[in-house]
Design a protein around this motif. Sequence first.
Motif, PDB file in Angstrom:
ATOM      1  N   LYS A   1       0.700  -1.397  -0.157  1.00  0.00           N
ATOM      2  CA  LYS A   1      -0.132  -0.046  -0.125  1.00  0.00           C
ATOM      3  C   LYS A   1       0.801   1.334   0.175  1.00  0.00           C
ATOM      4  N   GLN A   2       2.142   1.001   0.077  1.00  0.00           N
ATOM      5  CA  GLN A   2       3.053   2.266   0.338  1.00  0.00           C
ATOM      6  C   GLN A   2       3.708   2.416  -1.021  1.00  0.00           C
ATOM      7  N   THR A   3       3.495   1.883  -1.990  1.00  0.00           N
ATOM      8  CA  THR A   3       4.055   1.828  -3.165  1.00  0.00           C
ATOM      9  C   THR A   3       4.688   3.052  -3.848  1.00  0.00           C
ATOM     10  N   ASP A   4       3.974   4.328  -3.549  1.00  0.00           N
ATOM     11  CA  ASP A   4       4.410   5.519  -3.878  1.00  0.00           C
ATOM     12  C   ASP A   4       5.220   6.055  -3.061  1.00  0.00           C
ATOM     13  N   LYS A   5       5.358   5.814  -1.570  1.00  0.00           N
ATOM     14  CA  LYS A   5       5.924   6.466  -0.810  1.00  0.00           C
ATOM     15  C   LYS A   5       7.515   6.007  -0.824  1.00  0.00           C
ATOM     16  N   TYR A   6       7.329   4.541  -1.159  1.00  0.00           N
ATOM     17  CA  TYR A   6       8.882   3.968  -0.972  1.00  0.00           C
ATOM     18  C   TYR A   6       9.288   3.312  -2.468  1.00  0.00           C
ATOM     19  N   GLY A   7       8.318   3.779  -3.322  1.00  0.00           N
ATOM     20  CA  GLY A   7       8.973   3.438  -4.796  1.00  0.00           C
ATOM     21  C   GLY A   7       9.163   1.769  -4.880  1.00  0.00           C
ATOM     22  N   ILE A   8       8.116   1.306  -4.502  1.00  0.00           N
ATOM     23  CA  ILE A   8       7.949  -0.234  -4.826  1.00  0.00           C
ATOM     24  C   ILE A   8       7.260  -0.466  -6.134  1.00  0.00           C
TER      25      ILE A   8
END
Length: 283
Positions: free
Chosen positions: A111-118
């Motif tokens: 769910k944190q794909t944008d925050k952590y660049g995943i």
Amino acid sequence: MQLYQRPEILLEIPENIEFHNDIFYSEDSKDIRQSFHLLKPKQQDKKLPLIIYIHGGAWHHGDKDLQIPHLIPYVESGEFVAIAINYRFSQQAPWPAQKDDCLAALNYALKQTDKYGIDTDRVAIWGSSSGAHLALHLANDSRINAVLAYCPPSHFRPLLDILEYEEHELKSHILPDSPVIQLIGQDPLQAPELLLDASPYEHLNKETCPILLAHGTKDEAVPYNQSLAYLNKAIGLGVDCKLITLNNYEHKFTHPILDKEVRNFFDYQLLGKGYTPESLTLT
């Protein structure tokens, strides 16, 4: 060099890595056992594949801190984001709490794909010993592209078969204080379905993702035959599964060729480069 210190460990984090420690992945808990560390390149201009490491420790000890050195080379290359997760110990909560925690960590991270660049379409799980057992339990999740499992406890059905024997080489594995019995928190004769639910072998199916196993032939903690049984069932189902056999190695091992094969496995499955992984024997 960045330093991260706890009473029993001092970690050196290279300057080109962004280190986020103790991220709690459960909305209703601040238990350190339900947290993970995340490492990502400081200079990152696109979303990168994710490697999640699940630590070992017989489901009742161990910590995510110890896995950071294994993950640093992958993140330092600039090609991966990596996470090292904690999960509740068996003395805190019985099975399937450990699997539930790993899934909660996966859900939170994706769910944190944008925050952590995943890149959520390229995710691999790496585990050792009891962590490898949990990694194999995630191998059927459609979001997982590959699983690497070092010496995984993977096949528990034989434990039911030996309970009637007074003498058996695996008798210690079904004593009340054995890790597997502590994991399920019950006498397996009273709850065989729980023991089998905890066994990755029972969940293998045609949808299981590509798997690379590594196991020592002299492993007394987790018999090598468990990986052989898992491999044979996987092959029978048409699952892409390979086994690196470490001849005469015990439960803990390091080997330069294994390191090379592991890096190729992640490159091949997540980056689309390298050579096709194969089973092999190392001495």
